[in-house]
Design a protein around this motif. Sequence first.
Motif, mmCIF file in Angstrom:
data_model
loop_
_atom_site.group_PDB
_atom_site.id
_atom_site.type_symbol
_atom_site.label_atom_id
_atom_site.label_comp_id
_atom_site.label_asym_id
_atom_site.label_seq_id
_atom_site.Cartn_x
_atom_site.Cartn_y
_atom_site.Cartn_z
ATOM 1 N N THR A 33 0.852 -1.187 0.000
ATOM 2 C CA THR A 33 0.000 0.000 0.000
ATOM 3 C C THR A 33 0.883 1.230 0.000
ATOM 4 N N TYR A 34 0.349 2.316 -0.530
ATOM 5 C CA TYR A 34 1.087 3.561 -0.635
ATOM 6 C C TYR A 34 0.158 4.708 -0.239
ATOM 7 N N TYR A 35 0.738 5.730 0.378
ATOM 8 C CA TYR A 35 -0.059 6.856 0.840
ATOM 9 C C TYR A 35 0.638 8.178 0.553
ATOM 10 N N ALA A 36 -0.166 9.186 0.318
ATOM 11 C CA ALA A 36 0.375 10.537 0.257
ATOM 12 C C ALA A 36 0.764 10.966 1.667
ATOM 13 N N ASP A 37 1.777 11.802 1.765
ATOM 14 C CA ASP A 37 2.235 12.258 3.077
ATOM 15 C C ASP A 37 1.109 12.930 3.858
ATOM 16 N N SER A 38 0.257 13.630 3.163
ATOM 17 C CA SER A 38 -0.800 14.406 3.821
ATOM 18 C C SER A 38 -1.848 13.535 4.508
ATOM 19 N N VAL A 39 -1.919 12.251 4.144
ATOM 20 C CA VAL A 39 -2.952 11.389 4.739
ATOM 21 C C VAL A 39 -2.363 10.234 5.537
ATOM 22 N N THR A 40 -1.055 10.084 5.508
ATOM 23 C CA THR A 40 -0.408 8.977 6.232
ATOM 24 C C THR A 40 -0.735 9.049 7.720
ATOM 25 N N GLY A 41 -1.164 7.922 8.246
ATOM 26 C CA GLY A 41 -1.536 7.854 9.648
ATOM 27 C C GLY A 41 -2.999 8.159 9.911
ATOM 28 N N ARG A 42 -3.679 8.716 8.936
ATOM 29 C CA ARG A 42 -5.108 9.045 9.096
ATOM 30 C C ARG A 42 -5.992 8.208 8.185
ATOM 31 N N PHE A 43 -5.513 7.896 6.991
ATOM 32 C CA PHE A 43 -6.293 7.143 6.010
ATOM 33 C C PHE A 43 -5.730 5.736 5.879
ATOM 34 N N THR A 44 -6.627 4.793 5.587
ATOM 35 C CA THR A 44 -6.218 3.404 5.362
ATOM 36 C C THR A 44 -6.947 2.852 4.152
ATOM 37 N N LEU B 222 -11.582 3.066 1.499
ATOM 38 C CA LEU B 222 -10.671 4.082 2.019
ATOM 39 C C LEU B 222 -11.273 4.580 3.323
ATOM 40 N N GLN B 223 -10.678 4.153 4.424
ATOM 41 C CA GLN B 223 -11.110 4.598 5.730
ATOM 42 C C GLN B 223 -10.396 5.898 6.059
ATOM 43 N N MET B 224 -11.164 6.950 6.302
ATOM 44 C CA MET B 224 -10.589 8.267 6.547
ATOM 45 C C MET B 224 -10.933 8.708 7.967
ATOM 46 N N ASN B 225 -9.921 8.861 8.781
ATOM 47 C CA ASN B 225 -10.101 9.284 10.163
ATOM 48 C C ASN B 225 -9.498 10.675 10.374
ATOM 49 N N SER B 226 -9.892 11.297 11.448
ATOM 50 C CA SER B 226 -9.364 12.623 11.807
ATOM 51 C C SER B 226 -9.413 13.575 10.620
ATOM 52 N N LEU B 227 -10.552 13.644 9.997
ATOM 53 C CA LEU B 227 -10.686 14.452 8.785
ATOM 54 C C LEU B 227 -10.486 15.937 9.083
ATOM 55 N N LYS B 228 -9.919 16.616 8.101
ATOM 56 C CA LYS B 228 -9.635 18.047 8.193
ATOM 57 C C LYS B 228 -10.352 18.764 7.061
ATOM 58 N N PRO B 229 -10.604 20.064 7.217
ATOM 59 C CA PRO B 229 -11.216 20.814 6.112
ATOM 60 C C PRO B 229 -10.409 20.698 4.818
#
Length: 125
Positions: A58-69, A81-88
């Motif tokens: 799996t690969y992630y953009a830096d901006s979502v690493t640790g928050r998205f799976t 795509l599980q998205m946690n701790s969402l930001k504006p």
Amino acid sequence: QVQLVESGGGLVQAGDSLRLSCAASGRTLGTFLTSWFRQAPGKEREFVAAIKSNSLSTYYADSVTGRFTIARGNAKNTVSLQMNSLKPDDTAVYYCAAARGFILEYYSDANYDDWGQGTQVTVSS
């Protein structure tokens, strides 16, 4: 050709979670990589996450690493795509994309063969 349909978008508040799903149909057997991209208003489409067909990488953009799976779903030919701790700043139209052959530059949308119609994700502050 592979047909992709995204679902799960919506309006949430900052800090909330959301789960997107991508259902693939058609000639899915040869799919090498399935990815999520997003495009915010006035911005270029950007890579979010990718998963190989064997689910080992799996690969992630830096901006979502640790928050998205990103993961293969229980249902056949689905990717979530599980998205946690969402930001504006996560507000965008999210697209599912599939690459049929081997690619190295998974972060480049030019390398993908099939695209879904997108699902809107809006995160309010």
